[in-house]
Design a protein around this motif. Structure first.
Motif, PDB file in Angstrom:
ATOM      1  N   VAL A  55      10.546 -43.594  39.824  1.00 40.63           N
ATOM      2  CA  VAL A  55      10.832 -42.692  38.722  1.00 40.63           C
ATOM      3  C   VAL A  55       9.773 -41.595  38.661  1.00 40.63           C
TER       4      VAL A  55
ATOM      5  N   ASN B 176      18.234 -50.833  40.034  1.00 40.85           N
ATOM      6  CA  ASN B 176      19.025 -49.663  40.405  1.00 40.85           C
ATOM      7  C   ASN B 176      18.539 -49.000  41.687  1.00 40.85           C
TER       8      ASN B 176
ATOM      9  N   LEU C 105      21.459 -37.960  41.202  1.00 40.32           N
ATOM     10  CA  LEU C 105      20.197 -38.025  41.927  1.00 40.32           C
ATOM     11  C   LEU C 105      20.090 -39.308  42.742  1.00 40.32           C
TER      12      LEU C 105
ATOM     13  N   ARG D 233      12.955 -39.744  40.150  1.00 41.65           N
ATOM     14  CA  ARG D 233      14.249 -39.657  39.458  1.00 41.65           C
ATOM     15  C   ARG D 233      14.400 -40.872  38.575  1.00 41.65           C
ATOM     16  N   LEU D 234      15.025 -40.664  37.435  1.00 38.27           N
ATOM     17  CA  LEU D 234      15.312 -41.808  36.579  1.00 38.27           C
ATOM     18  C   LEU D 234      16.510 -42.526  37.165  1.00 38.27           C
ATOM     19  N   GLN D 235      16.462 -43.853  37.090  1.00 41.60           N
ATOM     20  CA  GLN D 235      17.472 -44.641  37.793  1.00 41.60           C
ATOM     21  C   GLN D 235      18.860 -44.485  37.190  1.00 41.60           C
ATOM     22  N   THR D 236      18.967 -43.802  36.060  1.00 42.60           N
ATOM     23  CA  THR D 236      20.285 -43.650  35.439  1.00 42.60           C
ATOM     24  C   THR D 236      20.965 -42.356  35.855  1.00 42.60           C
ATOM     25  N   GLN D 237      20.237 -41.517  36.591  1.00 45.26           N
ATOM     26  CA  GLN D 237      20.837 -40.240  36.973  1.00 45.26           C
ATOM     27  C   GLN D 237      21.655 -40.416  38.241  1.00 45.26           C
ATOM     28  N   LYS D 238      22.948 -40.568  38.014  1.00 42.59           N
ATOM     29  CA  LYS D 238      23.872 -40.937  39.091  1.00 42.59           C
ATOM     30  C   LYS D 238      23.795 -39.966  40.264  1.00 42.59           C
TER      31      LYS D 238
ATOM     32  N   SER E 100      15.053 -52.728  35.288  1.00 40.10           N
ATOM     33  CA  SER E 100      16.195 -51.845  35.535  1.00 40.10           C
ATOM     34  C   SER E 100      15.904 -50.897  36.687  1.00 40.10           C
ATOM     35  N   GLN E 101      14.659 -50.421  36.754  1.00 44.44           N
ATOM     36  CA  GLN E 101      14.283 -49.539  37.855  1.00 44.44           C
ATOM     37  C   GLN E 101      14.443 -50.261  39.190  1.00 44.44           C
TER      38      GLN E 101
END
Lengths: 495, 313
Positions: free
Chosen positions: B119, B251, B211, B204-209, B247-248
């Protein structure tokens, strides 16, 4: 943002809501609330205090005797959350005269430099003239990063070569430079990231604080921080007496317990939250809205605010007018989409609408933003005439449009069909009052507008008198046939 | 300074917190009651190890020592055993502590490719510099690929490191496709017959599909160019991260098939306990820990020593 904590909290509260409410199951539910808070990285003591306070209020007789005890408890949790995160203060202590100095500090990698750029963007929008100061001489290329950001925002950046200067010197000279330039009225100091246990670097920070006397010192804190958030916030606060906290990286799936802890432990308000990598993604922090969000109550206020900020009002009015006159064309449709895009991604928007947060999750792999791009491309490939009169589009035109937009002729067809259905509903809506409009929206939902997997289908309209359901119609017809048969028999006998 | 001295120095703060508190908590001769157990649980929770892992340790303590008089040594033993059990793995047990490169898989022939992700602000670029330094120290040749084409001046940051280290770097203009940087990186590593290629990526944040898709593409491109690569896919995790670390790990692992974690910034007061649930749930081991700001402050991770440094003398 905060879906994680929201989800487990609503599970916990849901457990309370079912069945009869007793002191026992309140306590059981509260145990789950505590665990949810801990899993959300809320500081241990604060989570405990929180649960105790809520339990105390919740087991009171008044709650148990009230008409809807579970709702009351949600209310108490809500209020306590607001209390924990509030009150807020978004002011940056900007002076009317002279130069305001803001100092940013925080751990490495918390997002200081990016936040500097965001703050500068915000101040510029408010009509101020900020200047960024690269006081991070430690990290390689930190100065370059700030310079690039300054260029993007369009604000001056002051820097000195790191080999021949010290942070204090840079800040001092920057202030002189700002005075010389004349129109600069806010100076933002981007200090190096440091550990709160690094005495040497903390002393350096204190030195800058003493020599420069910044009007506000802002702590930049990563929202993903765990239990340690409390320690670092405390240490920075002890050293500097920070005036506010900016919480970054809140756009991920972090549960954001740090937000709950930092304020409670240091007493320093959270002023802003960073919600994206772009330089305009800095929002004011609102504990009431955040609490609503945590409890899954949606954040309509923020949505309304960003609608007001970002949409072109005249454009919207003109389109509403057109809609009312039933003259809504594909071109208007495209313009409207462009406006909606300004609000952010569809997922972001949906999360702010009560009850829709879960839907954004359901969509999973779906990418509504991608669809918007496709639709825009298709409409852009039409001639102006075709946009006004979509019925003109025949097979040959359709093929041309598909080719021009890099899509399939069937996609073009689907878009036209969807648009046809939508404009029908819109025309109907234009003449309606609020209540009927809501009904029409529900109708739109039935048509599949809210189902990401289905394209919209127009519902067959039936006469108002007859039943709508297929089975009832079948039954009715059957009955009619039977009656007719009986009638024929009767007539036969009479003869 | 010996290898573990540094790790211990980094963890000294953690140790102090645990020890002083625990010594206050458990005094020889006291009865281990529920109140004490809860206090102990709170200490464990503060290491960010999560409710589940802390609960397991406390449950174990309760079962074995609950209601009895405290014998400090025995309690230590139970806690240590539990933690070690939670961090140990079935595959291969650890690695050779004397060889700092032993945690890394290496290619049978040609360059070994290491993909580094994480991240924003976790410490990827710094960790890469440290890793490159470690590899060069062992006499290996290293090529860096500046794949963070998004963040302002990220390429410059890595370039500065490469100049200091004196290793080769491939880069493209800011805003270029990171997959193309990875591609040239592979080509360059093959061309120069280097031992290692380290590919940097943008935070990148792991929620940014979108990316994450981009990261998947980088992974794909590498494996296409060099079969079997990347041999190591490392996730850089900030030790201050709380439960979001799980979560990181999940993902990022889905996209890049993480083979290990670099636990950065362990020199603060943060304990990095989140690696315990990560290890338990995903099985991803910690391979290196960052214990300072200097270029040589990167140590191979040893679970036993981690636990020892965490709780023992």
């Amino acid at each position: 943002m905060f879906e994680g904590i929201t989800k487990s909290l609503s599970d916990a509260l849901g457990a309370i809501g079912r069945g009869k409410l007793t002191e026992g199951n309140i306590r059981e539910g509260m145990k789950q609330v505590r665990q949810a808070l801990l899993e959300a990285d809320v500081n241990y003591e604060i989570a405990n205090d929180f649960v105790n306070r809520v339990t105390e209020q919740a087991v009171g007789e008044q709650v148990l005797k009230s008409l809807k005890p579970s709702e009351q408890i949600v209310g108490i949790v809500h209020d306590e959350l607001i209390q924990l995160m509030g009150p807020v203060d978004h002011s940056l202590g900007l002076k009317r005269q002279g130069i305001t100095v803001l100092m940013m500090c925080g751990l490495q990698g918390s997002g200081k430099t990016t936040t500097c750029g965001k703050l500068a963007t915000m101040l510029q929008q408010q009509g101020r003239h900020p200047m960024l100061v690269a006081a991070d001489l430690q990290r390689p290329a930190a100065i370059e990063q700030l310079k690039v950001i300054g260029e993007q925002v369009g604000v001056p950046v002051y820097s000195e070569p790191p080999s021949e200067s010290t942070p204090v010197k840079v800040c001092r000279n920057a202030l002189k430079e700002a005075e010389k330039q004349g129109d600069v009225n806010v100076v933002i100091l981007d200090t190096a990231g440091r550990l709160h246990v690094d005495d040497e670097l903390m002393a350096e920070l204190e030195l800058i604080d003493r020599k420069l006397q910044p009007d506000q010192a802002l702590l930049v804190c990563d929202a993903m921080t765990g239990q340690d958030a409390v320690n670092s916030a405390k240490a920075f606060n002890d050293a500097l007496e920070i005036d506010g906290v900016i919480l970054t990286k809140l756009d991920g799936d972090t549960r954001g317990g740090a937000a709950l802890s930092v304020k409670a432990v240091t007493g320093v308000p959270i002023k802003f939250v960073g919600v994206g990598e772009q330089l305009d993604k800095l929002d004011e922090f609102h504990p009431d809205r955040m609490a609503g969000r945590i409890l899954g109550m949606g954040d309509v206020l923020s949505l309304v605010e960003s609608v007001r900020d970002k949409l072109d009002e005249d454009e919207m009015l003109a389109q509403q007018q057109k809609m009312q006159e039933g003259k809504f064309t594909l071109d208007d449709f495209r313009k409207q989409m462009a406006q909606i895009k300004k609000l952010g991604s569809m997922g972001e928007i949906m999360k702010m609408i009560p009850g829709m947060g879960g839907m954004a999750e359901q969509m999973g792999d779906m990418n509504p933003d991608q669809d918007l791009v496709h639709i825009e491309a298709i409409i852009s490939s039409m001639t102006l005439d075709e946009r006004e009169n979509p019925e003109k589009i025949d097979r040959s035109r359709r093929n041309r449009i598909a080719q021009g937009s890099g899509s399939d002729p069937s996609d073009v067809n689907r878009l036209l069909k969807d648009f046809d259905n939508m404009s029908g509903v819109m025309q109907k809506m234009a003449g309606m009052g609020m209540r009927d409009r809501m009904k029409a929206i529900n109708e739109l939902k039935d048509m599949g507008a809210m189902d990401p997997n289905a394209s919209m289908n127009k519902k067959k309209e039936r006469s108002k008198r007859g039943p709508v359901d297929r089975n009832t119609i079948r039954e009715k017809r059957k009955k009619e046939r039977k009656n007719a048969r009986n009638a024929r028999k009767k007539n036969k006998r009479k003869r | 300074m010996g290898l573990f001295d540094k790790l211990k120095r980094g963890l000294a703060k953690t140790k102090q917190v645990l020890q002083t508190d625990v010594r206050d908590l458990f005094k020889a001769g006291d009865i281990l009651d529920e109140e004490k157990l809860q206090q102990f649980e709170s200490r464990l929770l503060k290491t960010d190890m999560g409710v589940e892992a802390a609960g397991a340790i406390v449950a174990d303590l309760r079962e074995h020592h609950g209601g009895r008089t405290v014998v400090l040594v025995e309690i230590w033993d139970t806690v240590k055993r539990q933690l070690q059990a939670q961090l140990s793995w079935d595959d291969e047990t650890g690695w050779d502590a004397s060889d700092p490169l032993s945690p890394l898989e290496s290619a049978d022939a040609g360059p070994t490719v290491i993909l580094v992700a994480g991240v924003n602000g976790a410490g990827k670029t710094t960790s890469i510099a440290k890793l490159a330094n470690l590899l060069q120290g062992a006499g290996k040749t290293v090529v860096l690929a500046a794949g963070d084409t998004f963040r302002a001046a990220a390429v410059e940051q890595l370039t500065m490191w490469s100049e200091r280290l004196g290793c080769e770097i491939v880069k493209q203009a800011s805003g270029a496709d990171p997959a193309s940087v990875a591609h040239i990186g592979c080509e360059r590593a093959l061309e120069t017959n280097s031992d290692y290629l380290i590919v940097d990526t943008a935070g990148r944040l792991q929620t940014q599909k979108n990316l994450m898709d981009e990261l998947a593409k980088v992974h794909r491109v590498i494996s296409k160019k060099i079969p079997g690569a990347p041999h190591e896919s490392l996730l850089v995790l900030d030790a201050t991260t709380g439960q979001n670390g799980v979560s990181q790990a999940r993902n990022f692992s889905e996209v890049t098939e993480c083979t290990g974690i670099i636990l950065a910034k362990l020199d603060g007061t943060a304990k990095g306990g989140v690696v315990v649930p990560i290890r338990q749930q995903m099985g991803i081991p910690v391979k290196y820990v960052g214990v300072g700001e200097q270029i040589d402050d990167l140590e191979p991770f040893d679970p036993d020593n981690f636990v020892d440094a965490l709780i023992a003398d």
